[in-house]
Design an enzyme around this catalytic site. Structure first.
Site, PDB file in Angstrom:
ATOM      1  N   GLN A 149     -34.188  31.803  24.441  1.00 56.02           N
ATOM      2  CA  GLN A 149     -33.927  30.784  23.368  1.00 56.02           C
ATOM      3  C   GLN A 149     -34.615  29.378  23.473  1.00 56.02           C
ATOM      4  OE1 GLN A 149     -31.019  31.927  21.255  1.00 56.02           O
ATOM      5  NE2 GLN A 149     -31.905  30.715  19.663  1.00 56.02           N
ATOM      6  N   LYS A 173     -26.749  29.360  25.013  1.00 55.18           N
ATOM      7  CA  LYS A 173     -25.982  30.701  24.373  1.00 55.18           C
ATOM      8  C   LYS A 173     -24.850  30.882  24.886  1.00 55.18           C
ATOM      9  CE  LYS A 173     -27.203  34.152  21.831  1.00 55.18           C
ATOM     10  NZ  LYS A 173     -28.061  34.473  20.549  1.00 55.18           N
ATOM     11  N   ASN A 178     -26.124  41.862  10.387  1.00 49.40           N
ATOM     12  CA  ASN A 178     -26.803  40.799   9.709  1.00 49.40           C
ATOM     13  C   ASN A 178     -28.557  40.782   9.709  1.00 49.40           C
ATOM     14  OD1 ASN A 178     -28.124  37.723  10.349  1.00 49.40           O
ATOM     15  ND2 ASN A 178     -26.644  37.865   8.669  1.00 49.40           N
ATOM     16  N   ASP A 182     -24.136  35.467  16.733  1.00 48.03           N
ATOM     17  CA  ASP A 182     -24.877  36.557  16.970  1.00 48.03           C
ATOM     18  C   ASP A 182     -23.953  37.730  16.841  1.00 48.03           C
ATOM     19  OD1 ASP A 182     -27.087  36.707  18.807  1.00 48.03           O
ATOM     20  OD2 ASP A 182     -26.044  38.116  19.696  1.00 48.03           O
TER      21      ASP A 182
HETATM   22  P1  NDP Z   1     -24.218  41.973  14.116  1.00 44.95           P
HETATM   23  O1  NDP Z   1     -23.067  41.982  14.815  1.00 44.95           O
HETATM   24  O2  NDP Z   1     -24.096  41.545  12.831  1.00 44.95           O
HETATM   25  O3  NDP Z   1     -24.820  43.575  14.211  1.00 44.95           O
HETATM   26  C1  NDP Z   1     -25.383  44.124  15.173  1.00 44.95           C
HETATM   27  C2  NDP Z   1     -25.662  45.585  14.865  1.00 44.95           C
HETATM   28  O4  NDP Z   1     -26.228  45.949  16.110  1.00 44.95           O
HETATM   29  C3  NDP Z   1     -24.623  46.453  14.379  1.00 44.95           C
HETATM   30  O5  NDP Z   1     -24.954  47.391  13.548  1.00 44.95           O
HETATM   31  C4  NDP Z   1     -23.946  47.008  15.777  1.00 44.95           C
HETATM   32  O6  NDP Z   1     -23.212  48.151  15.693  1.00 44.95           O
HETATM   33  C5  NDP Z   1     -25.143  47.206  16.535  1.00 44.95           C
HETATM   34  N1  NDP Z   1     -25.274  47.104  17.899  1.00 44.95           N
HETATM   35  C6  NDP Z   1     -24.405  45.942  18.748  1.00 44.95           C
HETATM   36  N2  NDP Z   1     -24.410  46.512  20.105  1.00 44.95           N
HETATM   37  C7  NDP Z   1     -24.880  47.656  20.236  1.00 44.95           C
HETATM   38  C8  NDP Z   1     -25.115  48.507  21.093  1.00 44.95           C
HETATM   39  N3  NDP Z   1     -24.780  48.028  22.470  1.00 44.95           N
HETATM   40  N4  NDP Z   1     -25.914  49.726  20.977  1.00 44.95           N
HETATM   41  C9  NDP Z   1     -26.321  50.091  19.764  1.00 44.95           C
HETATM   42  N5  NDP Z   1     -25.936  49.221  18.668  1.00 44.95           N
HETATM   43  C10 NDP Z   1     -25.408  48.032  18.965  1.00 44.95           C
HETATM   44  O7  NDP Z   1     -25.426  41.182  14.946  1.00 44.95           O
HETATM   45  P2  NDP Z   1     -26.899  40.513  14.521  1.00 44.95           P
HETATM   46  O8  NDP Z   1     -27.310  41.353  13.514  1.00 44.95           O
HETATM   47  O9  NDP Z   1     -26.589  39.285  14.142  1.00 44.95           O
HETATM   48  O10 NDP Z   1     -27.650  40.657  15.834  1.00 44.95           O
HETATM   49  C11 NDP Z   1     -28.453  41.919  16.096  1.00 44.95           C
HETATM   50  C12 NDP Z   1     -29.634  41.445  17.092  1.00 44.95           C
HETATM   51  O11 NDP Z   1     -30.357  40.260  16.637  1.00 44.95           O
HETATM   52  C13 NDP Z   1     -28.917  40.931  18.407  1.00 44.95           C
HETATM   53  O12 NDP Z   1     -29.838  41.333  19.290  1.00 44.95           O
HETATM   54  C14 NDP Z   1     -28.909  39.229  18.213  1.00 44.95           C
HETATM   55  O13 NDP Z   1     -29.126  38.589  19.515  1.00 44.95           O
HETATM   56  C15 NDP Z   1     -30.192  39.248  17.436  1.00 44.95           C
HETATM   57  N6  NDP Z   1     -30.366  38.017  16.720  1.00 44.95           N
HETATM   58  C16 NDP Z   1     -29.621  37.693  15.934  1.00 44.95           C
HETATM   59  C17 NDP Z   1     -29.831  36.482  15.198  1.00 44.95           C
HETATM   60  C18 NDP Z   1     -28.920  36.077  14.016  1.00 44.95           C
HETATM   61  O14 NDP Z   1     -29.287  35.167  13.114  1.00 44.95           O
HETATM   62  N7  NDP Z   1     -27.780  36.567  13.594  1.00 44.95           N
HETATM   63  C19 NDP Z   1     -30.973  35.576  15.153  1.00 44.95           C
HETATM   64  C20 NDP Z   1     -31.680  36.089  16.282  1.00 44.95           C
HETATM   65  C21 NDP Z   1     -31.534  37.382  17.011  1.00 44.95           C
HETATM   66  P3  NDP Z   1     -21.848  48.248  15.665  1.00 44.95           P
HETATM   67  O15 NDP Z   1     -21.216  47.912  14.588  1.00 44.95           O
HETATM   68  O16 NDP Z   1     -21.435  49.649  15.971  1.00 44.95           O
HETATM   69  O17 NDP Z   1     -21.391  47.556  16.781  1.00 44.95           O
END
Ligand code: NDP
Length: 446
Positions: free
Chosen positions: A110, A125, A239, A165
């Site tokens: 970050q 974080k 997201n 996150d």
């Molecule tokens: P969400 O919780 O909205 O979505 C996460 C997605 O990833 C879900 O579909 C989830 O499935 C899947 N997932 C989570 N853990 C695992 C795992 N161990 N193995 C496989 N699939 C998994 O999170 P975000 O979309 O916000 O975040 C996704 C990524 O983007 C992360 O790495 C986060 O750090 C990064 N990120 C997010 C930002 C943001 O603004 N939100 C900014 C920058 C980076 P399930 O529902 O089954 O858990």
């Protein structure tokens, strides 16, 4: 690595059992040598030695009561990594896999990402090993209130501003903000990702996924290519994945796959995003129910299989280390020629080495997913002004920021790595320069 090997050795010795943190540090340090060769004064000032040690790490007990009246105990974290260029800023992750190593790798990355945005935000974080899946709204609220009761002692609009996150979206930010306000009796921009009626910014929800596609659009154009008519595979269905899918589709691509932690869907007709939003954002169901209403689509159990789908562009948007060397080989052998990281550290260092060796277009997370935190910083700005910009204004700023990040990473890559397309080195170096200069100017406490 020569100059920085002792720093890396001390990170390994001092932080045993933190493989994700080691991985993130190694990935950065191996690209910084040419910078330190030009700046011996930064070696003498211990800039990198200080950079790899968080300014503050807070771990705390989070007790709460479930719907059966039982006491549950989780562990909370906030790592305040670096405040050289602004208040700590970074999301909160609620997922059972969360531990100190994961929070530290995210906090370390970050620092550079936030610096790249050109906005004044430091790196931090936090999160918890709490699992929101299957919990009632009341249980989520109880947990969030208990978590904030402790966290509120350590954050503030000019000190540390958390966001969402994995597992922390609008609902959780609402409960966290309500508790902060109750405890402190102040209405300040202490969290970002807030609701639109109470300090949130338009386009924050879309920002990480949209920003990823804006960044990729710049990277593709630099090679005379575009999203138009291309087949895209996106992992995750949260997201970041949802709004990456929306923007990639708007830019003319066909997105054929999405996933969750149980498995993935493949739809040869292109993903019906309205259906996915209904499943994930409204009903909070598993992605597999998509195939109940889409007859040509298939569902496959397990996550890694998604990388066997033939595509031009892959956008990993789920979680860390989801593409290992084997998956990377399969992707590239099947003709994938561009990868943009929406998730944080979704590729292992071995996978990244392969991308660089094969010279595909590769947009690393620190640069490519910085649109989320950049828009969070724009939310802070609007909160300070007690004013809000329109969706179009925020989106235009986001687009300009992503272009700036692409340009500065490309320039740093050309100057220090001798290869303008090595955005891994470019992003690390461009992010590092600003933080190193600030740390040097601010001195060391005697
Ligand atoms: P969400 O919780 O909205 O979505 C996460 C997605 O990833 C879900 O579909 C989830 O499935 C899947 N997932 C989570 N853990 C695992 C795992 N161990 N193995 C496989 N699939 C998994 O999170 P975000 O979309 O916000 O975040 C996704 C990524 O983007 C992360 O790495 C986060 O750090 C990064 N990120 C997010 C930002 C943001 O603004 N939100 C900014 C920058 C980076 P399930 O529902 O089954 O858990």
């Amino acid at each position: 690595m020569k100059l920085l090997q002792p720093v890396y050795d001390s990170v390994l010795a001092r932080n045993p059992n933190q493989p994700e943190f080691h991985q993130a540090v190694y990935e950065v340090l191996q690209t910084l040598e040419p910078v330190l060769e030009k700046h011996p004064e930064w070696i003498k000032a211990g800039i990198v030695d200080r950079l790899v040690e968080p300014e503050r790490q807070i771990m705390f007990r989070v007790p709460w009561i479930d719907d059966q009246g039982n006491v549950q105990v989780n562990r909370g974290f906030r790592v305040q990594f670096n405040s050289a260029i602004g208040p700590y800023k970074g999301g909160l992750r609620f997922h059972p896999s969360v531990n100190l190593s994961i929070i530290k790798f995210l906090g370390f990355e970050q620092i550079f990402k936030n610096s790249l945005t050109t906005l004044p935000i430091g790196g931090g974080k936090g999160g918890s090993d709490f699992d929101p899946k299957g919990k009632s709204d009341r249980e989520i609220m109880a947990f969030c209130q208990s978590f904030m009761t402790e966290l509120s002692k350590h954050i503030g609009a000019d000190t540390d501003v958390p966001a969402g996150d994995i597992g922390v979206g609008g609902r959780e930010i609402g409960f966290l903000y309500g508790q902060y306000k109750r405890l402190r009796n102040e209405f300040t921009g202490v969290l970002t990702g807030k609701g639109l009626g109470w300090g949130g910014s338009l386009a924050r929800t879309e920002a990480t996924g949209y920003g990823l596609c804006y960044f990729m659009d710049n990277a593709l154009k630099a090679h005379g290519k575009s999203f138009e008519g291309k087949t895209v595979v996106i992992s995750g269905s949260g997201n970041v994945a949802i709004y990456a899918c929306e923007k990639a589709t708007q830019l003319g691509a066909k997105v054929v796959a999405l996933s969750d932690s149980n498995g993935y869907i493949y739809d040869p007709n292109g993903i019906d995003l309205a259906a996915v939003k209904e499943i994930k954002e409204v009903k909070r169901q598993r992605i597999k129910v998509y195939v109940d209403t889409h007859k040509d689509a298939t569902y496959t159990e397990g996550c890694r299989g998604i990388w066997t789908i033939k595509c031009d562009i892959a956008l990993p948007c789920a979680t860390q280390n989801e593409i290992n060397e084997e998956s990377a080989k399969i992707l590239l052998d099947n003709g994938c020629w561009a990868i943009g990281e929406g998730a944080n550290m979704p590729s292992t260092n071995e996978a990244i080495a392969l991308y660089l060796q094969k010279k595909i277009i590769f947009a690393p997370a620190k640069a490519a997913n910085a649109g989320g935190v950049a828009t969070s910083a724009l939310e802070m700005c609007q909160n300070s002004m007690r004013y809000s910009w329109t969706f179009e204004e925020v989106d235009a700023k986001l687009k300009a920021i992503m272009k700036d990040i692409f340009d500065s990473a490309t320039q740093a890559a050309a100057e220090y790595a001798g290869d303008k397309d090595n955005l891994v080195a470019g992003a690390n170096i461009a992010g590092f320069l600003k933080v190193a200069k600030a740390m040097y100017a601010q001195g060391v406490a005697y």
